[in-house]
Design an enzyme around this catalytic site. Structure first.
Site, PDB file in Angstrom:
ATOM      1  NE  ARG A 163      -4.195  -1.731   0.455  1.00 38.82           N
ATOM      2  CZ  ARG A 163      -4.368  -3.032   0.002  1.00 38.82           C
ATOM      3  NH1 ARG A 163      -3.220  -3.644  -0.540  1.00 38.82           N
ATOM      4  NH2 ARG A 163      -5.331  -3.764   0.389  1.00 38.82           N
ATOM      5  CB  SER A 235      -8.799  -1.871   4.253  1.00 38.87           C
ATOM      6  OG  SER A 235      -8.860  -2.852   3.612  1.00 38.87           O
ATOM      7  CD  GLU A 331      -5.505   0.928   2.358  1.00 36.55           C
ATOM      8  OE1 GLU A 331      -6.056  -0.155   2.809  1.00 36.55           O
ATOM      9  OE2 GLU A 331      -5.607   0.990   1.016  1.00 36.55           O
TER      10      GLU A 331
HETATM   11  N1  EPU Z   1     -10.656 -11.248  10.084  1.00 37.24           N
HETATM   12  C1  EPU Z   1     -11.520 -11.243  11.246  1.00 37.24           C
HETATM   13  N2  EPU Z   1     -12.512 -10.548  11.338  1.00 37.24           N
HETATM   14  C2  EPU Z   1     -12.727  -9.529  10.402  1.00 37.24           C
HETATM   15  C3  EPU Z   1     -12.035  -9.411   9.255  1.00 37.24           C
HETATM   16  C4  EPU Z   1     -10.794 -10.404   9.160  1.00 37.24           C
HETATM   17  O1  EPU Z   1     -11.413 -12.251  12.096  1.00 37.24           O
HETATM   18  O2  EPU Z   1     -13.574  -8.712  10.817  1.00 37.24           O
HETATM   19  C5  EPU Z   1      -9.689 -12.329   9.697  1.00 37.24           C
HETATM   20  C6  EPU Z   1     -10.276 -13.175   8.667  1.00 37.24           C
HETATM   21  O3  EPU Z   1     -10.843 -14.331   9.169  1.00 37.24           O
HETATM   22  C7  EPU Z   1      -9.024 -13.624   8.069  1.00 37.24           C
HETATM   23  C8  EPU Z   1      -7.966 -12.576   8.126  1.00 37.24           C
HETATM   24  O4  EPU Z   1      -8.622 -11.821   9.165  1.00 37.24           O
HETATM   25  O5  EPU Z   1      -8.203 -14.893   8.748  1.00 37.24           O
HETATM   26  C9  EPU Z   1      -7.671 -11.922   7.188  1.00 37.24           C
HETATM   27  O6  EPU Z   1      -8.918 -11.197   6.417  1.00 37.24           O
HETATM   28  P1  EPU Z   1      -9.054 -10.968   4.742  1.00 37.24           P
HETATM   29  O7  EPU Z   1      -8.764 -12.193   4.002  1.00 37.24           O
HETATM   30  O8  EPU Z   1     -10.518 -10.467   4.633  1.00 37.24           O
HETATM   31  O9  EPU Z   1      -8.072  -9.897   4.357  1.00 37.24           O
HETATM   32  P2  EPU Z   1      -7.480  -8.651   5.251  1.00 37.24           P
HETATM   33  O10 EPU Z   1      -6.263  -9.061   5.406  1.00 37.24           O
HETATM   34  O11 EPU Z   1      -8.413  -8.118   6.332  1.00 37.24           O
HETATM   35  C10 EPU Z   1      -6.702  -7.406   2.894  1.00 37.24           C
HETATM   36  C11 EPU Z   1      -7.005  -6.156   2.385  1.00 37.24           C
HETATM   37  C12 EPU Z   1      -8.084  -5.765   1.653  1.00 37.24           C
HETATM   38  C13 EPU Z   1      -8.161  -7.102   0.657  1.00 37.24           C
HETATM   39  C14 EPU Z   1      -8.092  -8.534   1.044  1.00 37.24           C
HETATM   40  C15 EPU Z   1      -7.882  -9.635   0.463  1.00 37.24           C
HETATM   41  C16 EPU Z   1      -5.585  -4.538   3.817  1.00 37.24           C
HETATM   42  C17 EPU Z   1      -5.483  -3.490   4.310  1.00 37.24           C
HETATM   43  N3  EPU Z   1      -6.688  -5.149   3.274  1.00 37.24           N
HETATM   44  O12 EPU Z   1      -7.657  -7.789   4.043  1.00 37.24           O
HETATM   45  O13 EPU Z   1      -7.996  -4.587   0.953  1.00 37.24           O
HETATM   46  O14 EPU Z   1      -9.241  -7.173  -0.223  1.00 37.24           O
HETATM   47  O15 EPU Z   1      -6.804  -8.318   2.017  1.00 37.24           O
HETATM   48  O16 EPU Z   1      -6.495  -9.519  -0.242  1.00 37.24           O
HETATM   49  O17 EPU Z   1      -4.370  -5.109   3.414  1.00 37.24           O
HETATM   50  C18 EPU Z   1      -8.783  -2.318   0.682  1.00 37.24           C
HETATM   51  O18 EPU Z   1      -7.680  -2.267   0.744  1.00 37.24           O
HETATM   52  O19 EPU Z   1      -9.448  -1.399   0.742  1.00 37.24           O
HETATM   53  C19 EPU Z   1      -9.204  -3.943   0.870  1.00 37.24           C
HETATM   54  C20 EPU Z   1     -10.286  -4.253   0.828  1.00 37.24           C
END
Ligand code: EPU
Length: 336
Positions: A163, A235, A331
């Site tokens: 990012r 995010s 972010e």
């Molecule tokens: N999780 C929770 N509770 C929540 C959200 C997530 O327990 O409310 C856990 C999930 O179960 C999982 C882990 O956290 O084990 C990761 O969650 P997820 O796969 O949804 O991805 P993320 O790391 O939360 C990132 C990006 C997203 C992108 C997804 C998929 C960042 C800041 N965010 O989210 O990007 O869509 O990975 O690659 O890196 C964005 O930038 O606007 C965005 C949505």
């Protein structure tokens, strides 16, 4: 053509749905137009926006907001394996992704359904499901705000990381991005290792560009709010990165905490998980809350001001710090 507006509403220009105004709003549709405008001399506060999908306006903006309406895409080079596609910075991001998938060009399919415009992809290095836009960016063309000169940045010049890019660092606030050139593949190699993406793609009939796009769209739809229905900036926070020793002691205390070891030895934690554990899914404020399916997304529950959102975000950061000793960084670009 360059359009210039005074005291212009930013409501249609930010996905958070914050009702702020810009003192001046300048929209241009070609490089020549913006060069001509800036050549007359420009000073004062400036902000360049794309689709406004990663911005939080805390106040009215007392300066000039620039928005690119440079459209169009053209292949500028190709061989039997790949091609270079030069795209105007005002092109809608998902229209670009949809077009490349239809053409059978691989690279952007995992980045389907992300709100925003092409110019911002190079600033934010947008990423999802194991792919970051920066991996595909071969060149970024800009016009400098201070002297109206045209510049070009190669992939390496951009210093892409999670990012992040040079446009959020030493070149921050100095450029208007006019074109971004992506290197796409005529022989797509699929990246399906993130979460349940592979499983979804198999259910749809196997790995094709169209199936990957459809699977990503379905996953996003289930987890993330649609900007047309609920105000948010995706995010709100970045996933924090901590030293391995810190990650280990957190695992001992919280065995179910998701952790992603990085090549450098540090460990990425999940901001969404940390926020959920602090109870924020169940404790929305009057105008602001976190999204029920993804706690990392701060939402406008209706009528929120930028200040409401910022206060809420600061309370979230403080609670995560207190419970886990981990600092969350935003972010979203906070504009005050
Ligand atoms: N999780 C929770 N509770 C929540 C959200 C997530 O327990 O409310 C856990 C999930 O179960 C999982 C882990 O956290 O084990 C990761 O969650 P997820 O796969 O949804 O991805 P993320 O790391 O939360 C990132 C990006 C997203 C992108 C997804 C998929 C960042 C800041 N965010 O989210 O990007 O869509 O990975 O690659 O890196 C964005 O930038 O606007 C965005 C949505």
């Amino acid at each position: 053509m360059t359009k210039i507006y005074k005291t212009h509403s930013l409501l249609p220009h930010n996905t958070f749905g914050i009702d702020a105004t810009a003192e001046n709003f300048v929209e241009f549709s070609s490089v020549d137009d913006i060069v001509a405008f800036l050549s007359k001399g420009f000073d004062g506060r400036s902000l360049v926006i794309g689709g406004g999908s990663n911005l939080l306006f805390v106040n009215d903006f007392d300066g000039t907001v620039f928005h690119s309406a440079i459209m169009g895409m053209e292949i500028v080079d190709e061989n039997e394996n790949d091609l270079l596609l030069r795209v105007g910075s005002g092109v809608n991001w998902d229209e670009l992704v949809a077009y490349t998938v239809e053409q059978g060009w691989g690279g952007l399919e995992n980045l389907s359904a992300i709100p925003g415009e092409v110019g911002a992809s190079a600033v934010q290095n947008v990423g999802a499901y194991g792919v970051e836009a920066g991996e595909l960016i071969a060149k970024v063309e800009t016009v400098r705000l201070d002297d109206a000169t045209r510049r070009e940045f190669t992939h390496d010049d951009c210093s892409f990381s999670y990012r992040h890019s040079i446009f959020k660092d030493t070149e921050k606030g100095k450029h208007i991005i006019t074109y971004v050139t992506y290197r796409l593949s005529k022989k797509p190699v699929f990246k399906l290792t993130y979460g349940n993406l592979n499983e979804k793609v198999e259910q749809l009939g196997g790995a094709t560009l169209a199936n990957v796009r459809r699977a990503v769209c379905e996953i996003r739809e289930a987890k993330l709010p649609s900007p047309e229905k609920i105000g948010s900036a995706g995010s709100f926070f970045m996933n924090p990165v901590v030293p391995a020793s810190v990650a280990e002691s957190l695992t001992n205390e919280y065995p179910s905490m998701p952790q992603y070891p990085l090549a450098c030895g540090d460990v990425k934690l999940s901001a969404g998980w940390l926020i959920e554990q602090c109870g924020w899914k169940d404790t929305p404020h009057e105008h602001v809350g976190v999204y029920k399916h993804q706690a990392l997304v701060v939402i406008n529950r209706g009528g929120a001001t930028g200040k409401n959102v910022l206060d809420f975000a600061e309370a979230v950061v403080a609670s995560v710090k207190e419970k886990f000793g981990v600092t969350l960084n935003m972010e979203v670009n906070v504009i005050d």
